[in-house]
Design a protein around this motif. Structure first.
Motif, PDB file in Angstrom:
ATOM      1  N   UNK A   2       0.851  -1.203   0.000  1.00  0.00           N
ATOM      2  CA  UNK A   2       0.000   0.000   0.000  1.00  0.00           C
ATOM      3  C   UNK A   2       0.883   1.248   0.000  1.00  0.00           C
ATOM      4  N   UNK A   3       1.511   1.504  -1.142  1.00  0.00           N
ATOM      5  CA  UNK A   3       2.529   2.566  -1.187  1.00  0.00           C
ATOM      6  C   UNK A   3       1.927   3.949  -1.001  1.00  0.00           C
ATOM      7  N   UNK A   4       0.754   4.212  -1.527  1.00  0.00           N
ATOM      8  CA  UNK A   4       0.132   5.529  -1.330  1.00  0.00           C
ATOM      9  C   UNK A   4      -0.124   5.779   0.158  1.00  0.00           C
ATOM     10  N   UNK A   5      -0.552   4.744   0.868  1.00  0.00           N
ATOM     11  CA  UNK A   5      -0.788   4.891   2.307  1.00  0.00           C
ATOM     12  C   UNK A   5       0.519   5.182   3.042  1.00  0.00           C
ATOM     13  N   UNK A   6       1.597   4.544   2.597  1.00  0.00           N
ATOM     14  CA  UNK A   6       2.902   4.782   3.229  1.00  0.00           C
ATOM     15  C   UNK A   6       3.364   6.211   2.987  1.00  0.00           C
ATOM     16  N   UNK A   7       3.234   6.676   1.745  1.00  0.00           N
ATOM     17  CA  UNK A   7       3.664   8.046   1.444  1.00  0.00           C
ATOM     18  C   UNK A   7       2.820   9.063   2.210  1.00  0.00           C
ATOM     19  N   UNK A   8       1.519   8.795   2.375  1.00  0.00           N
ATOM     20  CA  UNK A   8       0.645   9.700   3.125  1.00  0.00           C
ATOM     21  C   UNK A   8       0.962   9.694   4.622  1.00  0.00           C
ATOM     22  N   UNK A   9       1.575   8.609   5.088  1.00  0.00           N
ATOM     23  CA  UNK A   9       1.913   8.481   6.503  1.00  0.00           C
ATOM     24  C   UNK A   9       2.866   9.589   6.948  1.00  0.00           C
ATOM     25  N   UNK A  10       3.705  10.051   6.037  1.00  0.00           N
ATOM     26  CA  UNK A  10       4.701  11.083   6.353  1.00  0.00           C
ATOM     27  C   UNK A  10       4.015  12.353   6.852  1.00  0.00           C
ATOM     28  N   UNK A  11       2.867  12.703   6.282  1.00  0.00           N
ATOM     29  CA  UNK A  11       2.173  13.946   6.628  1.00  0.00           C
ATOM     30  C   UNK A  11       1.034  13.717   7.625  1.00  0.00           C
ATOM     31  N   UNK A  12       0.801  12.485   8.029  1.00  0.00           N
ATOM     32  CA  UNK A  12      -0.345  12.187   8.888  1.00  0.00           C
ATOM     33  C   UNK A  12      -0.025  12.464  10.357  1.00  0.00           C
ATOM     34  N   UNK A  13      -1.031  12.331  11.203  1.00  0.00           N
ATOM     35  CA  UNK A  13      -0.824  12.553  12.629  1.00  0.00           C
ATOM     36  C   UNK A  13      -0.189  11.337  13.282  1.00  0.00           C
ATOM     37  N   UNK A  14       0.420  11.562  14.449  1.00  0.00           N
ATOM     38  CA  UNK A  14       1.053  10.464  15.183  1.00  0.00           C
ATOM     39  C   UNK A  14       0.023   9.391  15.524  1.00  0.00           C
ATOM     40  N   UNK A  15       0.469   8.157  15.481  1.00  0.00           N
ATOM     41  CA  UNK A  15      -0.402   7.036  15.808  1.00  0.00           C
ATOM     42  C   UNK A  15      -0.931   6.296  14.608  1.00  0.00           C
ATOM     43  N   UNK A  16      -0.836   6.891  13.415  1.00  0.00           N
ATOM     44  CA  UNK A  16      -1.264   6.208  12.200  1.00  0.00           C
ATOM     45  C   UNK A  16      -0.211   5.168  11.812  1.00  0.00           C
ATOM     46  N   UNK A  17      -0.656   4.109  11.160  1.00  0.00           N
ATOM     47  CA  UNK A  17       0.301   3.061  10.774  1.00  0.00           C
ATOM     48  C   UNK A  17      -0.188   2.320   9.544  1.00  0.00           C
ATOM     49  N   UNK A  18       0.753   1.591   8.908  1.00  0.00           N
ATOM     50  CA  UNK A  18       0.477   0.752   7.744  1.00  0.00           C
ATOM     51  C   UNK A  18       1.097  -0.611   8.003  1.00  0.00           C
ATOM     52  N   UNK A  19       0.359  -1.663   7.675  1.00  0.00           N
ATOM     53  CA  UNK A  19       0.836  -3.022   7.906  1.00  0.00           C
ATOM     54  C   UNK A  19       1.283  -3.686   6.609  1.00  0.00           C
ATOM     55  N   UNK A  20       2.304  -4.520   6.701  1.00  0.00           N
ATOM     56  CA  UNK A  20       2.587  -5.553   5.712  1.00  0.00           C
ATOM     57  C   UNK A  20       2.287  -6.876   6.423  1.00  0.00           C
ATOM     58  N   UNK A  21       2.415  -8.021   5.756  1.00  0.00           N
ATOM     59  CA  UNK A  21       2.102  -9.276   6.455  1.00  0.00           C
ATOM     60  C   UNK A  21       2.895  -9.501   7.739  1.00  0.00           C
ATOM     61  N   UNK A  22       4.130  -8.974   7.814  1.00  0.00           N
ATOM     62  CA  UNK A  22       4.967  -9.262   8.981  1.00  0.00           C
ATOM     63  C   UNK A  22       5.489  -8.013   9.688  1.00  0.00           C
ATOM     64  N   UNK A  23       5.238  -6.825   9.108  1.00  0.00           N
ATOM     65  CA  UNK A  23       5.810  -5.606   9.693  1.00  0.00           C
ATOM     66  C   UNK A  23       4.762  -4.507   9.810  1.00  0.00           C
ATOM     67  N   UNK A  24       5.083  -3.521  10.653  1.00  0.00           N
ATOM     68  CA  UNK A  24       4.242  -2.350  10.804  1.00  0.00           C
ATOM     69  C   UNK A  24       5.111  -1.101  10.675  1.00  0.00           C
ATOM     70  N   UNK A  25       4.623  -0.133   9.925  1.00  0.00           N
ATOM     71  CA  UNK A  25       5.271   1.165   9.807  1.00  0.00           C
ATOM     72  C   UNK A  25       4.398   2.171  10.536  1.00  0.00           C
TER      73      UNK A  25
END
Length: 436
Positions: free
Chosen positions: A274-297
């Motif tokens: 979910x690359x768009x979600x990852x790129x949007x994470x940079x500007x989002x508020x603290x506490x937001x995250x994106x998952x892969x099958x084994x990792x969390x950003x």
């Protein structure tokens, strides 16, 4: 072609000399040409054939053909059969993906059990072009356009420098027999459509198209190497790794032109999609995250935090009996009675042993937990407020453990001791608790 092939092996794969090599052989023209070439050059070879049972009797006829050829030519042969459709259904993958997974797992088993050094497949230049066009149509990144690698670990593809026309001419001149896969004639698969319709058109437009494509792909490979080198240098400036957690400095990241490309390079190996979600994470508020099958950003203040997904149950508890000297799960603690105190730190506390009630409990913090911080003369404070004051990240909060006696917190481990269990003038037994 034989001389050209010999020269290619000398220039590119000289390390194969004297090695024991396993030839992946379907019985088709390409793989039979590969077997014949290595026979002529007197290499130590074995043949491996997979029967995927996808074409009813044809699959078994291919198997018999390969086996008879190997026996007639005194070549060690290894044959296995797979229920490919059942595997694909069980693991919810396509038959092509299932077949690839099954055959390469088996090839690597043969390397180990039969002491072969390398696996060789018969992929050629036209296969490489087809793969490029497939990836191009799917919108893959640069990695999908640089083509099939000549070597990937123990897998080697020595025929990538040769065209389908060269292979066919060699087979004809040397009266090589092979089996024709009937599924190759069908346009059911994307690769076949490209092979039957698009590639001939490209070659018609430019008779030297394959050569031009090879040059272009070399340029792309060089560009990929340059990108990887730049990515490593920038990573060292932006990222900091602590054990299995990586922290990306957002201020430094956002100063980079096109920082999304760097994030892609750094995170692609961790299974994110979910690359768009990852790129949007940079500007989002603290506490937001994106998952892969084994990792969390995770976005936390001025950082992106990459960590493995914590599979532990937040309600999980561990009990510590009286006189127990150490704990190894979920973290390493030691318990030792001492005559007096030494230096107190976040990792070492000293408590009045007679104030403890057993069994002690190790657990995660819960919303609403309160304790009396050491040195605050009995004033109560929420654990969540302490975390905020200490500027703990969300990840650090999640992995923090509490040591408790009954319902009272003895120690927020590696953060703060509770006042109620401190040593005082009446203390007779001192217990040292240390985080190893």
């Amino acid at each position: 072609m034989l001389q050209k092939f010999q020269n290619h092996l000398r220039d590119t794969f000289q390390f194969l000399d004297g090695k024991k090599i396993l030839l992946a052989t379907s019985g088709g023209k390409d793989s039979m040409v590969m077997v014949h070439l290595f026979q002529q050059l007197d290499y130590k070879i074995g043949i491996a054939h997979c029967n995927f049972q996808l074409r009813e009797m044809e699959s078994f006829e291919d198997q018999n053909f390969v086996q008879e050829y190997a026996v007639a030519n005194d070549i060690p042969v290894f044959i296995t059969q797979f229920d490919t459709k059942a595997f694909a259904e069980d693991y919810k993958v396509s038959t092509q993906v299932a077949a690839r997974e099954l055959r390469y797992n088996w090839f690597y088993e043969l390397l180990e059990t039969e002491k072969f050094n390398y696996i060789l497949t018969a992929h050629h230049a036209d296969d490489n072009l087809e793969t490029f066009l497939i990836n191009l149509s799917r919108g893959t990144g640069l990695e999908g356009l640089i083509g099939i690698p000549e070597q990937n670990d123990k897998v080697i593809r020595p025929l990538l420098a040769f065209s389908q026309e060269e292979m066919a001419e060699y087979a004809t001149l040397n009266n090589i027999q092979w089996r024709e896969d009937s599924s190759n004639a069908s346009d059911k698969y994307l690769r076949n459509k490209i092979r039957h319709h698009l590639v001939p058109l490209l070659k018609e437009l430019n008779p030297n198209f394959l050569s031009s494509f090879h040059k272009t792909q070399n340029y792309l490979q060089e560009a990929q190497v340059m990108i990887e080198d730049a990515s490593i240098m920038i990573y060292q400036q932006v990222a900091k790794q602590e054990e299995d957690t990586i922290y990306f400095d957002l201020k430094k990241l956002q100063q980079l032109p096109n920082y999304q490309s760097y994030l892609y390079q750094w995170l692609k190996e961790f299974g994110f999609s979910a690359w768009d979600d990852i790129y949007n994470l940079v500007e989002s508020q603290s506490g937001k995250f994106v998952f892969s099958p084994e990792y969390r950003l995770l976005k936390d203040r001025d950082s992106l935090i990459l960590s493995p997904i914590n599979s532990a149950d937040e309600s999980e508890e561990y009990f510590i009996a009286e006189n127990q000297k150490e704990v190894n799960i979920p973290l390493n603690l030691t318990f030792c009675k001492v005559a007096d105190m030494s230096i107190v730190s976040n990792k070492t506390i000293f408590v009045d042993a007679d104030k403890l009630h057993y069994p002690l409990v190790l657990r995660h913090w819960n919303e609403g937990d309160r304790f009396e911080p050491f040195g605050m003369d009995g004033k109560s404070k929420k654990v969540s407020k302490l975390f905020k004051d200490e500027k703990l990240s969300l990840l650090e909060k999640e992995i923090t453990w509490l040591l408790c006696s009954n319902d009272a917190i003895v120690w927020i481990i590696n953060v703060r001791q509770d006042e109620r269990f401190r040593i005082d003038n009446t203390t007779k037994n001192i217990l040292k608790i240390q985080l190893e």
